[in-house]
Design a protein around this motif. Structure first.
Motif, PDB file in Angstrom:
ATOM      1  N   ILE A 188       0.869  -1.183   0.000  1.00 56.88           N
ATOM      2  CA  ILE A 188       0.000   0.000   0.000  1.00 56.88           C
ATOM      3  C   ILE A 188       0.899   1.224   0.000  1.00 56.88           C
ATOM      4  N   LYS A 189       0.489   2.231  -0.758  1.00 59.57           N
ATOM      5  CA  LYS A 189       1.234   3.496  -0.758  1.00 59.57           C
ATOM      6  C   LYS A 189       0.217   4.635  -0.768  1.00 59.57           C
ATOM      7  N   GLN A 190       0.023   5.271   0.394  1.00 65.51           N
ATOM      8  CA  GLN A 190      -0.879   6.401   0.490  1.00 65.51           C
ATOM      9  C   GLN A 190      -0.200   7.650  -0.069  1.00 65.51           C
ATOM     10  N   GLY A 191      -1.017   8.652  -0.366  1.00 65.17           N
ATOM     11  CA  GLY A 191      -0.494   9.847  -1.015  1.00 65.17           C
ATOM     12  C   GLY A 191       0.500  10.613  -0.178  1.00 65.17           C
ATOM     13  N   ASP A 192       0.409  10.512   1.169  1.00 69.60           N
ATOM     14  CA  ASP A 192       1.347  11.249   2.003  1.00 69.60           C
ATOM     15  C   ASP A 192       2.637  10.479   2.218  1.00 69.60           C
ATOM     16  N   ASN A 193       2.738   9.312   1.623  1.00 69.86           N
ATOM     17  CA  ASN A 193       3.933   8.460   1.792  1.00 69.86           C
ATOM     18  C   ASN A 193       4.881   8.741   0.641  1.00 69.86           C
ATOM     19  N   PHE A 194       5.978   9.437   0.921  1.00 67.68           N
ATOM     20  CA  PHE A 194       6.952   9.782  -0.118  1.00 67.68           C
ATOM     21  C   PHE A 194       8.164   8.865  -0.104  1.00 67.68           C
ATOM     22  N   VAL A 195       8.131   7.841   0.724  1.00 68.14           N
ATOM     23  CA  VAL A 195       9.280   6.925   0.822  1.00 68.14           C
ATOM     24  C   VAL A 195       9.138   5.778  -0.152  1.00 68.14           C
ATOM     25  N   GLY A 196       7.983   5.136  -0.180  1.00 74.47           N
ATOM     26  CA  GLY A 196       7.761   4.009  -1.063  1.00 74.47           C
ATOM     27  C   GLY A 196       6.635   3.142  -0.542  1.00 74.47           C
ATOM     28  N   PRO A 197       6.228   2.119  -1.324  1.00 72.14           N
ATOM     29  CA  PRO A 197       5.138   1.249  -0.902  1.00 72.14           C
ATOM     30  C   PRO A 197       5.439   0.572   0.436  1.00 72.14           C
ATOM     31  N   VAL A 198       4.385   0.451   1.251  1.00 69.80           N
ATOM     32  CA  VAL A 198       4.510  -0.187   2.567  1.00 69.80           C
ATOM     33  C   VAL A 198       3.969  -1.608   2.458  1.00 69.80           C
ATOM     34  N   PRO A 199       4.762  -2.620   2.828  1.00 67.72           N
ATOM     35  CA  PRO A 199       4.246  -3.991   2.741  1.00 67.72           C
ATOM     36  C   PRO A 199       3.161  -4.234   3.783  1.00 67.72           C
TER      37      PRO A 199
END
Length: 729
Positions: A571-582
């Motif tokens: 999952i990668k929410q819009g406020d996540n600028f690091v990368g997809p979260v498993p």
């Protein structure tokens, strides 16, 4: 250098056996077609009443009775839909270590233990070697499960036919395209300049269609699950025919009494076929943005279906051609034979197999089991080994005779002192060896202790990753919702507590669930519950969100957001600028709602805080005098009127509470299995965000703000069950 022996390329498909025999004329630098064979099966292998092993054995026996293959090399094909093909862009690496890097990548890409598969790789074009380093190289990695390879070899082994090359059908098709269409030869391979435009090859089989996109340097493979049988089944369903009559009608559609009715019955399958191909082309274009597709080449007897070529050309907007001749091979006896001409499109795969066995192709990988290759090499070298052993034995006998003659003349008095010295040295050597073994044992013990001390480092981040994944799975307000003050219009879930309980076998937990708890599970999740050691994570939460459609309220909102997100690999929410979260790849599975009481009405006060206890915020009950203040007027104020200064204004809103549980089997990063999907990492979909389309797999949402989980301590792994601190809003 090309092989001078004759070779047979044999492709056994669902409909029959196709084989072609080629030889290479070195002086003329030409490939000669000297023989062919086409043996249709009495029944299609995928029919319910067919026995594939018997039909294949029968076809091979017929082939061997017609053709003498003594002294010839044999190359066979494996179905592409059963094989794994990956194309990996390598980082800069020393040329001597490419094999080690590829083996590491193979462990990541192949979803099985390497001991259970047969695999091979080859460096493709695009890379350059500079100062001993390979830069920008692309590697093709191909694998198939061991039992499937041996099953394909079984008929040939039982018939005592030695197979030299085992290749998957899409790569044989690629070899045919490079040699026959692009004109790539072993002598000109290094000088070949790949065209900018790519060509799509469609090999339409009985149950599947192999789609290969290439420009001679790059290659991309995809399996389309629509084949000739799908058209036949459509006729059996729509026109109430037997399978045999439907197959005959399909092959002679233009000669039927009512061709319009036939094509009307086939139209849904035509549409499905074009949709699958368009989806594949769209994905290829999304990952190869600079690639341009110029045309489509059709092979396989399924492509002879009347109207298919024109339908594809009209709907895909590409030139569609069919293979009607082989340009790079000579031999009129074969090429002009009526049966060969009638089925020429189905000979593309055996043609490519035979070219590889002649060592005339660009791609040379093979899935022939190494045990068979080694045993065959040993058998071929046995005569030389026997001759060598005989020569060594003769020399040894002569040497022994000479030493025996010399030993007879040895005088003990002359050599006694030297022998004593040798014995002393041997004793000292034994003592030194014992000391060495003792020191080595001490060293190994220290290494084992050190390994034990650092063994927990790989697991220390698992709980933190779990918290991060849960936080990323929660829905967020988006767009104008960010400025919304009304709790009922904010798509947000508050997690009040998390607990973790460890199970020796998660099946115990799953079997103890009620049927109503499994309402939101998928059919696959219901059929196979979690097993083995792991944790059951329990979330207790609430929300006040009330969307306009009442069908989306209450627990349905939890199901469509939090529950669905817990199933996603990444999952990668819009406020996540690091990368997809498993999420799911962490080991999360089987999310269930175990408690879902009916929504209750609570009082929402002016400060935006709902009253969830016995009294409102401020520690006093509406309608009662507050100590130290004058007595209010008669009667309590009505909600929202503000007539009593001692009673805050409030409105009634619905609060939905729930208890959610899911299984968690912590997996270290090196052991995680990434789903075998060609699309990029799946994105989390919050309310208000449009799902990804086929053209943009896993579209990234924009305008998303963080969720409602604040960091909290999770129960330590050793504890059987502990409560985790509640997570704030």
């Amino acid at each position: 250098m090309a092989e001078n022996r004759a070779v047979w390329g044999i492709d056994i498909g669902q409909a029959g056996l196709k084989a072609v025999r080629l030889k290479y004329a070195a002086q003329a630098e030409q490939v000669l077609a000297v023989a062919y064979d086409y043996i249709p099966h009495p029944k299609i292998l995928s029919q319910p009443d067919a026995i594939p092993r018997e039909l294949i054995k029968q076809a091979l026996e017929t082939f061997l009775s017609r053709n003498d293959i003594t002294g010839d090399l044999v190359a066979i094909s494996l179905p592409g839909h059963s094989a794994l093909a990956r194309f990996i862009q390598l980082p800069p690496v020393e040329s001597s270590k490419v094999a080690d890097v590829v083996k590491y990548e193979a462990r990541q890409q192949i979803p099985f233990a390497l001991e259970d598969v047969i695999w091979d790789f080859q460096t493709l074009g695009g890379g350059i070697e500079e100062s001993g380093f390979m830069l920008g190289a692309e590697v093709g990695l191909f694998a198939m499960k061991t039992e499937q390879v041996y099953e394909a070899l079984r008929p040939f082994t039982e018939a005592k036919v030695e197979v030299e090359v085992v290749q998957i059908a899409p790569l044989a098709l690629y070899n045919f395209y490079c040699y026959d269409t692009l004109g790539i030869r072993p002598t000109t391979e290094d000088e070949f300049v790949a065209p900018e435009e790519h060509t799509i090859m469609l090999d339409m089989g009985t149950d599947n269609t192999t789609l290969v996109v290439s420009n001679g340097e790059k290659i991309w493979i995809r399996n389309v699950p629509v084949g000739g049988n799908h058209f036949t089944r459509a006729l059996t369903k729509e026109m109430k025919l037997t399978f045999a009559k439907a197959e005959h009608l399909k092959c002679n559609a233009t000669k039927s009494p009512d061709p319009r009715a036939v094509f009307q019955a086939l139209r849904p399958v035509f549409n499905d076929y074009v949709s699958e191909i368009q989806r594949s082309i769209g994905y290829f274009s999304s990952v190869n943005r600079d690639a341009k597709i110029s045309k489509i080449i059709g092979v396989g007897n399924g492509f002879k279906l009347a109207g298919l070529q024109k339908f594809l050309q009209q709907n895909l907007q590409y030139d569609v051609e069919r293979v009607e001749t082989f340009d790079a091979v000579v031999g009129d006896t074969v090429l002009n034979a009526p049966v060969f001409q009638e089925n020429i499109m189905t000979f593309a795969v055996p043609y490519g197999l035979a070219l590889q066995a002649l060592k005339l192709t660009k791609l040379r990988t093979t899935l022939l089991p190494k045990e068979i290759a080694v045993a065959r090499k040993i058998r071929r070298k046995k005569p030389w080994a026997v001759a060598t052993a005989a020569t060594v034995l003769c020399g040894l006998a002569t040497s022994v005779a000479g030493y025996a003659n010399a030993a007879a003349k040895v005088n003990k008095e002359r050599f006694g002192e030297v022998e004593s010295a040798a014995d002393s040295f041997k004793s000292a050597l034994g003592s030194g060896q014992s000391a060495y073994e003792s020191a080595r044992g001490t060293h190994d013990g220290l290494v084992e202790k050190g390994t034990h001390l650092v063994s927990y480092l790989d697991k220390r981040e698992l709980w933190a990753e779990l918290y991060r994944g849960l936080n990323e799975a929660l829905p967020r307000p988006v767009g104008l919702q960010l400025d919304e003050k009304d709790l009922t219009k904010m798509p947000r879930i508050n997690i009040r507590s998390i607990t973790a309980q460890r199970y020796a076998d998660l099946k115990t937990w799953f079997d103890g669930l009620r049927e109503q708890d499994k309402t939101f599970l998928t059919e696959a999740e219901k059929a196979s519950g979690p097993q083995g050691e792991g944790y059951v994570i329990t979330l207790m939460g609430e929300h006040y969100y009330a969307p306009p459609d009442v069908r989306d309220r209450g627990i349905i909102f939890v199901r469509d957001t939090l529950v669905e997100n817990l199933r996603k690999p990444f999952i990668k929410q819009g406020d996540n600028f690091v990368g997809p979260v498993p999420v799911a790849v962490l080991g999360i599975s089987h999310p269930v709602i175990t408690d879902n009481p009916p929504p209750v009405k609570v009082e929402l006060y002016e400060n935006g805080v709902p009253r969830t206890g016995d009294g409102p915020p401020g520690g006093f009950r509406p309608g009662l005098p507050r100590p130290g203040f004058p007595q209010p007027g008669t009667g309590p104020a009505q909600p929202g009127t503000g007539s009593n200064l001692l009673e805050p204004e409030f409105t009634l809103i619905e609060r939905t509470t729930f208890t959610l549980q899911f299984a968690w089997k912590p997996t270290q990063e090196k052991d995680r299995v990434i789903p075998d999907a060609p699309a990029p990492a799946t994105e989390g979909i919050s309310p208000g965000i449009q799902p990804a389309s086929d053209g943009n797999p896993g579209g990234v949402p924009t305008g998303v703000v963080p969720g409602n989980v604040a960091p909290g301590a999770v129960a330590p792994e050793a504890a059987p069950a502990e409560s985790v601190p509640a997570l704030g809003q």
